[in-house]
Design a protein around this motif. Structure first.
Motif, PDB file in Angstrom:
ATOM      1  N   GLY A 147       0.817  -1.202   0.000  1.00 60.47           N
ATOM      2  CA  GLY A 147       0.000   0.000   0.000  1.00 60.47           C
ATOM      3  C   GLY A 147       0.848   1.247   0.000  1.00 60.47           C
ATOM      4  O   GLY A 147       1.993   1.241   0.454  1.00 60.47           O
ATOM      5  N   CYS A 148       0.288   2.323  -0.523  1.00 57.38           N
ATOM      6  CA  CYS A 148       0.995   3.587  -0.646  1.00 57.38           C
ATOM      7  C   CYS A 148       0.061   4.716  -0.236  1.00 57.38           C
ATOM      8  O   CYS A 148      -1.119   4.724  -0.612  1.00 57.38           O
ATOM      9  N   SER A 149       0.576   5.672   0.504  1.00 61.55           N
ATOM     10  CA  SER A 149      -0.253   6.795   0.951  1.00 61.55           C
ATOM     11  C   SER A 149      -0.699   7.679  -0.202  1.00 61.55           C
ATOM     12  O   SER A 149      -1.641   8.454  -0.065  1.00 61.55           O
ATOM     13  N   MET A 150      -0.056   7.545  -1.364  1.00 66.12           N
ATOM     14  CA  MET A 150      -0.406   8.367  -2.519  1.00 66.12           C
ATOM     15  C   MET A 150      -1.465   7.715  -3.406  1.00 66.12           C
ATOM     16  O   MET A 150      -2.243   8.410  -4.046  1.00 66.12           O
ATOM     17  N   GLU A 151      -1.476   6.370  -3.450  1.00 65.95           N
ATOM     18  CA  GLU A 151      -2.423   5.710  -4.347  1.00 65.95           C
ATOM     19  C   GLU A 151      -3.207   4.571  -3.709  1.00 65.95           C
ATOM     20  O   GLU A 151      -3.949   3.860  -4.388  1.00 65.95           O
ATOM     21  N   GLY A 152      -3.063   4.379  -2.397  1.00 64.53           N
ATOM     22  CA  GLY A 152      -3.816   3.331  -1.717  1.00 64.53           C
ATOM     23  C   GLY A 152      -3.205   1.955  -1.949  1.00 64.53           C
ATOM     24  O   GLY A 152      -1.987   1.814  -2.074  1.00 64.53           O
ATOM     25  N   LYS A 153      -4.039   0.940  -2.007  1.00 65.51           N
ATOM     26  CA  LYS A 153      -3.569  -0.423  -2.185  1.00 65.51           C
ATOM     27  C   LYS A 153      -2.833  -0.572  -3.510  1.00 65.51           C
ATOM     28  O   LYS A 153      -3.319  -0.133  -4.554  1.00 65.51           O
ATOM     29  N   VAL A 154      -1.663  -1.179  -3.457  1.00 59.83           N
ATOM     30  CA  VAL A 154      -0.871  -1.419  -4.662  1.00 59.83           C
ATOM     31  C   VAL A 154      -1.259  -2.784  -5.227  1.00 59.83           C
ATOM     32  O   VAL A 154      -1.143  -3.799  -4.539  1.00 59.83           O
ATOM     33  N   PRO A 155      -1.734  -2.840  -6.468  1.00 56.25           N
ATOM     34  CA  PRO A 155      -2.177  -4.115  -7.050  1.00 56.25           C
ATOM     35  C   PRO A 155      -1.039  -5.137  -7.123  1.00 56.25           C
ATOM     36  O   PRO A 155       0.117  -4.780  -7.387  1.00 56.25           O
ATOM     37  N   LEU A 156      -1.377  -6.380  -6.906  1.00 54.83           N
ATOM     38  CA  LEU A 156      -0.386  -7.450  -6.970  1.00 54.83           C
ATOM     39  C   LEU A 156       0.303  -7.493  -8.328  1.00 54.83           C
ATOM     40  O   LEU A 156       1.508  -7.748  -8.418  1.00 54.83           O
ATOM     41  N   GLY A 181       3.003   0.611   6.389  1.00 56.09           N
ATOM     42  CA  GLY A 181       2.219  -0.067   7.418  1.00 56.09           C
ATOM     43  C   GLY A 181       0.759  -0.243   7.054  1.00 56.09           C
ATOM     44  O   GLY A 181      -0.113  -0.228   7.921  1.00 56.09           O
ATOM     45  N   MET A 182       0.473  -0.454   5.776  1.00 55.19           N
ATOM     46  CA  MET A 182      -0.906  -0.567   5.299  1.00 55.19           C
ATOM     47  C   MET A 182      -1.335  -2.006   5.009  1.00 55.19           C
ATOM     48  O   MET A 182      -2.496  -2.266   4.704  1.00 55.19           O
ATOM     49  N   ALA A 183      -0.414  -2.951   5.094  1.00 57.88           N
ATOM     50  CA  ALA A 183      -0.737  -4.339   4.758  1.00 57.88           C
ATOM     51  C   ALA A 183      -1.669  -4.963   5.792  1.00 57.88           C
ATOM     52  O   ALA A 183      -1.667  -4.581   6.963  1.00 57.88           O
ATOM     53  N   HIS A 209       6.084  -2.956   8.906  1.00 59.22           N
ATOM     54  CA  HIS A 209       6.025  -1.919   9.920  1.00 59.22           C
ATOM     55  C   HIS A 209       4.755  -2.151  10.729  1.00 59.22           C
ATOM     56  O   HIS A 209       3.749  -2.628  10.202  1.00 59.22           O
ATOM     57  N   ASP A 210       4.816  -1.804  11.997  1.00 56.63           N
ATOM     58  CA  ASP A 210       3.679  -2.054  12.887  1.00 56.63           C
ATOM     59  C   ASP A 210       2.859  -0.784  13.093  1.00 56.63           C
ATOM     60  O   ASP A 210       2.241  -0.596  14.136  1.00 56.63           O
ATOM     61  N   THR A 211       2.832   0.052  12.084  1.00 55.68           N
ATOM     62  CA  THR A 211       2.194   1.363  12.167  1.00 55.68           C
ATOM     63  C   THR A 211       0.757   1.288  12.659  1.00 55.68           C
ATOM     64  O   THR A 211       0.301   2.129  13.427  1.00 55.68           O
ATOM     65  N   ARG A 212       0.030   0.283  12.213  1.00 50.70           N
ATOM     66  CA  ARG A 212      -1.381   0.131  12.592  1.00 50.70           C
ATOM     67  C   ARG A 212      -1.638  -1.141  13.395  1.00 50.70           C
ATOM     68  O   ARG A 212      -2.748  -1.667  13.410  1.00 50.70           O
ATOM     69  N   GLY A 213      -0.584  -1.659  14.025  1.00 49.72           N
ATOM     70  CA  GLY A 213      -0.739  -2.780  14.942  1.00 49.72           C
ATOM     71  C   GLY A 213      -0.932  -4.141  14.304  1.00 49.72           C
ATOM     72  O   GLY A 213      -1.341  -5.082  14.988  1.00 49.72           O
TER      73      GLY A 213
END
Length: 306
Positions: A147-156, A181-183, A209-213
């Protein structure tokens, strides 16, 4: 569910942990942390990065750190590089394993480099040729792979396109990195299963990253998909200077504690790395998010109650 008997944990604290800290540790302190972590069981350790000091000033002394660490047999000392100059600096400092990084997010890559991710990988062809001619090994990190803060979920499929570009320049060890930390566990399982099946000759690593636990939950999902190599950081430090809000790698002591409780071997002395984690907190001057440094090991609590 059949869990792996053991996993390989790479300590990235000296690079990914310290690069985002306001306080810059001395060469002596960095060398001490690296040497102590190897003594505690690290078989792969990322000692720093050979990048322009203005870009990441906390890593400006990596050349000196690399020259002063005690090289232990059977331990892989690696560093991040961004170009041929960084690779040459790594070689001069005695580092034989270098990591290249490219963002899977097209928006992020175009914004930072004015190149697509595939073009960015092809820009490493000179590094690949240089490394091959000198017996050095290159690995690749695919940042913002989930995931990216600029475009959201990154397609596989976009991630796979970057993997194919790395394959074209001969890189056979790759990391899927959750920089922002969006996964989530379902996504990690699906992406990991797919890349393992489609690229069986690649050595796969996961970096969360554990950004969102969800860091340890994502590790569990990766293990379910058959991935056995993970990055983590002492005391749970970390973050990317180029990805706002991407704080907090999973803490090595948290990951090792979880695995040992599950009967999964890591090769680490848990008490040893807990001691180092507490020392890291003293060096940086604040308490971190590490659960084990806050609560202690499960077995210690039982002993106190008895």
């Amino acid at each position: 569910m059949q869990w792996p008997k053991n996993i390989l944990v790479c300590e990235v604290g000296p690079r990914d942990g310290l690069q985002n800290e306001e306080k810059t540790l001395t060469v002596e302190q960095k060398v001490e942390l690296i040497d102590r972590y190897v003594q505690a069981g690290a078989k792969i350790i990322e000692i720093g990065s050979f990048v322009h000091p203005k870009a990441v000033p906390q890593m400006a002394d990596t050349d000196e750190v690399a020259k002063r660490i005690k090289r232990a047999a059977g331990v892989e000392y690696r560093a991040l590089v961004l170009n041929i100059k960084g690779l040459q600096r790594a070689e001069a400092a005695g580092i034989q394993k270098a990591k290249l990084t490219v963002s899977a997010s097209r928006a992020h890559s175009l914004s930072n480099l004015n190149r697509t991710p595939e073009e960015a990988v092809r820009g490493f062809e000179e590094c690949a040729a240089y490394a091959a001619a000198r017996g050095m090994t290159l690995s690749g990190a695919i940042s913002t792979a989930f995931g990216c803060s600029m475009e959201g979920k990154v397609p596989l499929e976009q991630v796979i396109s970057v993997i194919e570009a790395f394959q074209e320049i001969g890189v056979k060890e790759l990391s899927l990195s959750d920089t922002t930390g969006m996964a989530n566990p379902q996504q990690v399982y699906e992406y990991s299963l797919r890349v393992k099946e489609q690229f069986p000759d690649v050595i796969w690593n996961l970096h969360f990253h554990d950004t969102r636990g969800m860091g340890l939950a994502n590790v569990m999902a990766g293990m379910m998909a058959g991935i056995v190599r993970y990055d983590s950081c002492f005391a749970g430090l970390g973050g990317c200077p180029f990805a706002p809000g991407a704080s907090g790698n999973i803490a090595t002591e948290d990951l090792v504690h979880m695995c040992h409780e599950m009967g999964i071997e890591t090769g680490y002395d848990l008490d040893g790395i807990i001691s180092i984690g507490r020392y890291v907190q003293q060096l940086i001057g604040y308490d971190t998010s590490s659960a084990i440094l806050k609560a202690g090991k499960s077995c210690d609590i039982v002993k106190k109650q008895k």
